[in-house]
Scaffold this motif. Structure first.
Motif, PDB file in Angstrom:
ATOM      1  N   ALA A 166       0.826  -1.005  -0.070  1.00  0.00           N
ATOM      2  CA  ALA A 166       0.181   0.103  -0.122  1.00  0.00           C
ATOM      3  C   ALA A 166       0.694   1.135  -0.043  1.00  0.00           C
ATOM      4  O   ALA A 166       0.611   2.207  -0.670  1.00  0.00           O
ATOM      5  N   LEU A 167       2.175   1.361   0.888  1.00  0.00           N
ATOM      6  CA  LEU A 167       2.900   2.389   0.861  1.00  0.00           C
ATOM      7  C   LEU A 167       3.444   2.615  -0.352  1.00  0.00           C
ATOM      8  O   LEU A 167       3.741   3.798  -0.927  1.00  0.00           O
ATOM      9  N   ALA A 168       3.791   1.517  -1.384  1.00  0.00           N
ATOM     10  CA  ALA A 168       4.424   1.473  -2.577  1.00  0.00           C
ATOM     11  C   ALA A 168       3.486   2.213  -3.773  1.00  0.00           C
ATOM     12  O   ALA A 168       3.626   3.094  -4.415  1.00  0.00           O
ATOM     13  N   GLN A 192       9.783  17.906  -5.112  1.00  0.00           N
ATOM     14  CA  GLN A 192      10.476  17.933  -3.864  1.00  0.00           C
ATOM     15  C   GLN A 192       9.364  17.800  -2.599  1.00  0.00           C
ATOM     16  O   GLN A 192       9.865  17.173  -1.864  1.00  0.00           O
ATOM     17  N   ARG A 193       8.602  18.626  -2.915  1.00  0.00           N
ATOM     18  CA  ARG A 193       7.705  18.624  -1.697  1.00  0.00           C
ATOM     19  C   ARG A 193       6.989  17.258  -1.548  1.00  0.00           C
ATOM     20  O   ARG A 193       6.898  16.916  -0.334  1.00  0.00           O
ATOM     21  N   PHE A 194       6.672  16.550  -2.398  1.00  0.00           N
ATOM     22  CA  PHE A 194       5.951  14.991  -2.427  1.00  0.00           C
ATOM     23  C   PHE A 194       6.978  14.258  -1.558  1.00  0.00           C
ATOM     24  O   PHE A 194       6.573  13.310  -0.705  1.00  0.00           O
ATOM     25  N   PHE A 199       8.558  10.872   2.905  1.00  0.00           N
ATOM     26  CA  PHE A 199       9.426  10.135   3.995  1.00  0.00           C
ATOM     27  C   PHE A 199       8.916  10.685   5.436  1.00  0.00           C
ATOM     28  O   PHE A 199       9.088   9.873   6.237  1.00  0.00           O
ATOM     29  N   GLU A 200       8.849  11.944   5.418  1.00  0.00           N
ATOM     30  CA  GLU A 200       8.687  12.553   6.893  1.00  0.00           C
ATOM     31  C   GLU A 200       7.271  12.285   7.627  1.00  0.00           C
ATOM     32  O   GLU A 200       7.118  11.819   8.664  1.00  0.00           O
ATOM     33  N   GLN A 201       6.265  12.347   6.506  1.00  0.00           N
ATOM     34  CA  GLN A 201       4.829  12.178   7.065  1.00  0.00           C
ATOM     35  C   GLN A 201       4.209  10.694   7.176  1.00  0.00           C
ATOM     36  O   GLN A 201       3.295  10.474   7.608  1.00  0.00           O
ATOM     37  N   ILE A 202       4.656  10.276   5.964  1.00  0.00           N
ATOM     38  CA  ILE A 202       4.084   8.848   5.729  1.00  0.00           C
ATOM     39  C   ILE A 202       5.150   7.754   6.416  1.00  0.00           C
ATOM     40  O   ILE A 202       4.465   6.945   7.100  1.00  0.00           O
ATOM     41  N   LEU A 203       6.026   7.895   5.983  1.00  0.00           N
ATOM     42  CA  LEU A 203       7.363   6.778   6.478  1.00  0.00           C
ATOM     43  C   LEU A 203       7.761   7.053   7.792  1.00  0.00           C
ATOM     44  O   LEU A 203       8.135   6.265   8.809  1.00  0.00           O
ATOM     45  N   GLY A 204       7.597   8.332   8.445  1.00  0.00           N
ATOM     46  CA  GLY A 204       8.068   8.808   9.739  1.00  0.00           C
ATOM     47  C   GLY A 204       9.545   8.848   9.658  1.00  0.00           C
ATOM     48  O   GLY A 204       9.947   8.609  10.738  1.00  0.00           O
TER      49      GLY A 204
END
Length: 207
Positions: A166-168, A192-194, A199-204
């Motif tokens: 699902a993450l992929a 760049q924003r995505f 990384f920061e908000q989805i994968l943490g």
């Protein structure tokens, strides 16, 4: 009628001519779209006689599918250097993949984007053969990202409760949208924003 010796020297092997038609067609289609690309324009640019097209391709659709397959094969080779690089940690492979895409977009002045993505938007609702081929290619690319995320999860870099597939899929869908937005805005900032948000908000993890 047989060819003279001089004309034989000038003639290109059939495989080279076919590859050249695909190369030129890919470039024109990337800028104009498939429906707006005339076969005569491709033949003229390649210096190939008009009647020769159907020696190499059975139809314009067959030509378009060959262009897609050629792009996918070349892109797969690039993915081997990023998502398939065993010398990099799994999340670094994904970072490298996204950075490479951003660099490529900047190199073409934000004018091209992903050929398969562009053709998917243009043709998926018009032609089932194109839709199926493009869907299979997207699924193949998504599977590569999934493998990286599974490995990252096993190494403790991704939440063990997360679904790597699902993450992929989220990455692929969001990245296609960010690439389109970069073309429209003539800036790689959406990409760049995505990348940063994924990384920061989805994968943490830190971007």
């Amino acid at each position: 009628m047989t060819a003279t010796l001089s004309s034989r020297k000038k003639a290109r092997p059939a495989s080279d001519t076919r590859a050249e038609l695909i190369r030129i067609g890919s470039d024109i289609i990337a800028h104009k779209g498939f429906n707006s690309t005339g076969i005569n324009v491709v033949l003229k640019e390649a210096g190939v006689p008009k009647g020769s097209f159907y020696y190499y391709f059975s139809s314009k659709e067959d030509f378009g599918l060959a262009v897609i397959d050629d792009f996918a094969a070349e892109y797969d080779a690039q993915l081997d250097l990023t998502l398939g690089n065993p010398d990099l940690l799994p999340l670094e492979r994904i970072r490298r993949y996204l950075r490479t895409a951003i660099d490529d977009m900047e190199a073409c002045d934000n004018s091209r984007g992903c050929l398969v993505g562009n053709l998917g938007q243009e043709l998926a609702g018009q032609n089932e053969s194109f839709r199926l081929r493009i869907d299979a290619i997207f699924s193949s690319w998504q599977a590569r990202v999934t493998r990286c995320l599974v490995e990252a999860q096993e190494q403790g870099y991704v939440d063990p409760a997360a679904d790597p597939a699902a993450l992929a899929q989220l990455l692929q869908m969001g990245w296609q949208g960010a690439t389109l937005r970069a073309k429209v805005s003539k800036s790689v900032e959406p990409m760049q924003r995505f990348k940063r948000m994924y990384f920061e908000q989805i994968l943490g993890v830190k971007n």
